[in-house]
Scaffold this motif. Structure first.
Motif, short mmCIF file in Angstrom:
data_model
loop_
_atom_site.label_atom_id
_atom_site.label_comp_id
_atom_site.label_asym_id
_atom_site.label_seq_id
_atom_site.Cartn_x
_atom_site.Cartn_y
_atom_site.Cartn_z
N LEU A 41 0.85 -1.19 0.00
CA LEU A 41 0.00 0.00 0.00
C LEU A 41 0.89 1.24 0.00
N SER A 42 0.59 2.17 -0.88
CA SER A 42 1.41 3.38 -0.97
C SER A 42 0.63 4.47 -1.70
N PRO A 43 0.70 5.73 -1.27
CA PRO A 43 1.38 6.19 -0.07
C PRO A 43 0.49 6.00 1.17
N VAL A 44 1.12 5.61 2.26
CA VAL A 44 0.37 5.38 3.51
C VAL A 44 1.14 5.92 4.71
N LYS A 45 0.40 6.10 5.79
CA LYS A 45 1.02 6.42 7.05
C LYS A 45 1.05 5.16 7.91
N HIS A 46 2.11 5.05 8.73
CA HIS A 46 2.14 4.00 9.75
C HIS A 46 1.55 4.64 11.02
N ILE A 47 0.34 4.20 11.34
CA ILE A 47 -0.31 4.71 12.55
C ILE A 47 -0.52 3.53 13.49
N GLU A 48 -0.05 3.66 14.72
CA GLU A 48 -0.23 2.56 15.66
C GLU A 48 -1.01 3.03 16.87
N MET A 49 -1.73 2.07 17.46
CA MET A 49 -2.59 2.40 18.60
C MET A 49 -2.08 1.65 19.84
N GLN A 50 -2.04 2.36 20.95
CA GLN A 50 -1.55 1.78 22.20
C GLN A 50 -2.69 1.13 22.98
N LEU A 51 -2.49 -0.13 23.34
CA LEU A 51 -3.46 -0.87 24.15
C LEU A 51 -2.95 -1.07 25.58
N LEU A 52 -3.87 -1.10 26.52
CA LEU A 52 -3.54 -1.46 27.90
C LEU A 52 -4.72 -2.25 28.44
N ALA A 53 -4.44 -3.44 28.99
CA ALA A 53 -5.53 -4.29 29.49
C ALA A 53 -5.13 -4.95 30.80
N ASP A 54 -6.09 -5.10 31.70
CA ASP A 54 -5.80 -5.80 32.95
C ASP A 54 -6.33 -7.23 32.88
N HIS A 55 -6.31 -7.94 34.01
CA HIS A 55 -6.74 -9.34 34.03
C HIS A 55 -8.23 -9.48 34.31
N GLY B 153 -10.63 -8.07 32.23
CA GLY B 153 -11.39 -7.77 31.02
C GLY B 153 -11.50 -6.29 30.69
N ASN B 154 -10.80 -5.44 31.45
CA ASN B 154 -10.82 -4.02 31.11
C ASN B 154 -9.74 -3.72 30.07
N VAL B 155 -10.16 -3.20 28.94
CA VAL B 155 -9.23 -2.91 27.84
C VAL B 155 -9.39 -1.44 27.45
N VAL B 156 -8.29 -0.70 27.49
CA VAL B 156 -8.37 0.70 27.04
C VAL B 156 -7.37 0.94 25.92
N CYS B 157 -7.67 1.96 25.12
CA CYS B 157 -6.77 2.34 24.03
C CYS B 157 -6.32 3.77 24.28
N LEU B 158 -5.01 3.95 24.34
CA LEU B 158 -4.44 5.26 24.68
C LEU B 158 -4.06 6.08 23.45
N THR C 190 -9.33 -1.23 17.84
CA THR C 190 -8.21 -1.69 18.67
C THR C 190 -8.71 -2.36 19.95
N ILE C 191 -9.72 -1.76 20.55
CA ILE C 191 -10.29 -2.35 21.76
C ILE C 191 -10.95 -3.69 21.44
N LYS C 192 -11.63 -3.75 20.30
CA LYS C 192 -12.26 -5.00 19.88
C LYS C 192 -11.20 -6.07 19.64
#
Ligand code: ADP
Ligand code: ADP
Ligand code: MG
Length: 444
Positions: free
Chosen positions: A202-216, A218-223, A258-260
């Motif tokens: 794929l071009s031209p594209v941006k590399h965009i990444e999403m930060q995940l944080l989850a506990d034990h 079942g709580n999942v957040v995206c920063l 990302t959360i899904k």
């Protein structure tokens, strides 16, 4: 909370983790190779043990030596940092078998997401869009058949690849055979796995990444996101958050996806989902890194969430004390990777002794590094010697702050890339945020 953690890494990230532990009242055990005896992470930790020779395979990848050190020191957990054993499912499993907490997701999750082919399927199940591509290739004739379907240009990717290795761009059918062999042998040499598959380039594209944080629980957040499109040979050089070209609506869709994704695979701890993003607001899953990321500080700056502390807390069984609605994104953060390499001599790595060091300072300037005046950089490891991170209210102000900080950063004794970084910050594509993953190559 743990009382003692062993840090199975070196350099700036080992120090980042030691600092988090100290603030949380957790004792630290450093391990080091024979080449790292004089390293800063060794002197900053409460205890330290030599685990083998200079080569990574003899020390930082030496699972039995690390586990013995953890057992002998009664460490309750091991933080693997990034690189080295951080995405090694066998190591995560061995830790569990030795009654030591591996600070990261479950071994099964590491295996699943470390296999780029399986990860793509898992994401399709979670209804996250993936880059068009094919299943693992059986041989060259299979590759030819799939390549015809996908069309050129395309990428051959090693299933177990990482750090930009095991990837080849293929522009035509003639290039398929040599690229197939190159990607497969690089995958085999670097990751012990020669399996490869094809993906549409794929071009031209941006590399965009999403930060995940989850506990034990079942709580999942995206920063939020990081724009990591400033890359040379698939290796990131500058990262920033937020990505200004993304609309609030697209950001919301990416956060939800990302959360899904995290929820579907039962993710625990910190992790990053990397996407390619095109100018029409489409995004496609590229891969997941099941560990702390090099560029995590930019997310910390704009969210005020200490990712390393939370990574340790959730590994110790603590619940997230905030939810997605509580996360506020404020201001703009940029990180420049400071590498000991010569940008004007084809990025040849440079080793030597730091003869003079002056670290920039002032409001909202952070320098994550393991170097000190008099430190002899060993030739065995990564060329990244530090990360300069700035934070400001607006992107323009952050860029100006970064340029000033780069200018003030003085490192004598090795060749490095600070002036090159300053040049990139002035490039038109960077200034107007439209830069894509190919712009640095074109700029060079
Ligand atoms: P990030 O994605 O956090 O920016 P990089 O991809 O630059 O990280 O990799 C961080 C470090 O981890 C580098 O030293 C890189 O060589 C190493 N690395 C990345 N992926 C792997 C892997 N699958 N196996 C071993 N080392 C890896
Ligand atoms: P690694 O595990 O080595 O980080 P990735 O799959 O994340 O490998 O790819 C590394 C980089 O290569 C990406 O950041 C992106 O710039 C580029 N890339 C990967 N896949 C594609 C693709 N299908 N089309 C265009 N660029 C790609
Ligand atoms: Mg990647």
């Amino acid at each position: 909370m743990f009382t003692k953690i062993l840090i199975a890494n070196r350099g700036e990230i080992a120090i980042r983790i030691i600092r988090a532990c100290r603030e949380m009242g957790v004792s630290t055990v450093a391990v080091f190779s024979e080449a790292d005896r004089e390293s800063l992470h060794v002197s900053l930790a409460d205890e330290s043990y030599c685990i083998g020779g200079a080569l990574s395979k003899d020390s930082y990848l030496n699972m039995s030596a690390i586990l013995s050190a953890a057992t002998a020191t009664k460490s309750e957990a091991i933080h693997p940092g990034y690189g080295f054993l951080s995405e090694n499912a066998t190591f995560a499993k061995l830790c569990t078998e030795h009654n030591i907490v591996f600070i990261g997701p479950e071994a099964e999750t590491i295996s699943l997401m470390g296999d780029k082919d399986k990860a793509r399927r898992a994401m399709q199940e979670a209804e996250v869009p993936v880059i068009p591509g094919c299943d693992l290739l059986t041989d060259l004739s299979h590759a030819k058949k799939e390549a015809k379907k996908i069309g050129f240009p395309l990428l051959i990717k090693a299933r177990s690849g990482g750090g930009g290795r095991g990837i080849r761009l293929v522009r035509s059918m003639d290039e398929l055979s040599p690229c197939y062999q190159a990607a497969a042998s690089e995958g085999l040499a670097a990751f012990g796995d020669g399996a490869v598959y094809l993906e549409k380039y794929l071009s031209p594209v941006k590399h965009i990444e999403m930060q995940l944080l989850a506990d034990h629980f079942g709580n999942v957040v995206c920063l939020g996101e990081r724009d990591c499109s400033t890359q040379r040979k698939n290796q990131k050089l500058i990262e920033e958050s937020p990505a200004e070209v993304i609309s609030a609506e697209t950001r919301k869709r990416m956060i939800d996806a990302t959360i899904k994704a995290g929820t579907t695979v039962g993710y625990r701890g910190v992790g990053t989902i990397e996407y390619l993003y095109d100018h029409n607001g489409n995004f496609f899953f590229m891969e997941m890194n099941t560990r702390l990321q090099v560029e995590h500080p930019v997310t910390e700056m704009v969210t005020l969430v200490d990712l390393v502390k939370w990574q340790i807390r959730v590994a110790a069984g603590m619940k997230l004390d905030f939810s997605q609605e509580d996360i506020v994104f404020k201001g703009h953060a940029i990180e420049c990777r400071i590498n000991a390499e010569d940008p004007y001599k084809s990025f040849q790595p440079s080793v030597g002794t730091i003869e003079m060091l002056h670290i920039p300072n002032g409001p909202w300037i952070r320098f994550d590094s393991a170097i000190y005046q008099g430190y002899a950089i060993p030739p065995y490891y990564d060329s990244m010697i530090g990360k300069l991170i700035v934070y400001a209210k607006t992107r323009d102000e952050a860029i100006r702050k970064m340029k000033a900080a780069l200018c003030e950063l003085i490192i004598e004794g090795v060749v490095h890339n600070t002036s090159f970084q300053a040049d990139i910050l002035s490039a038109e594509e960077f200034v107007n945020s439209t830069y894509t993953t190919d712009y640095l190559g074109a700029y060079l």
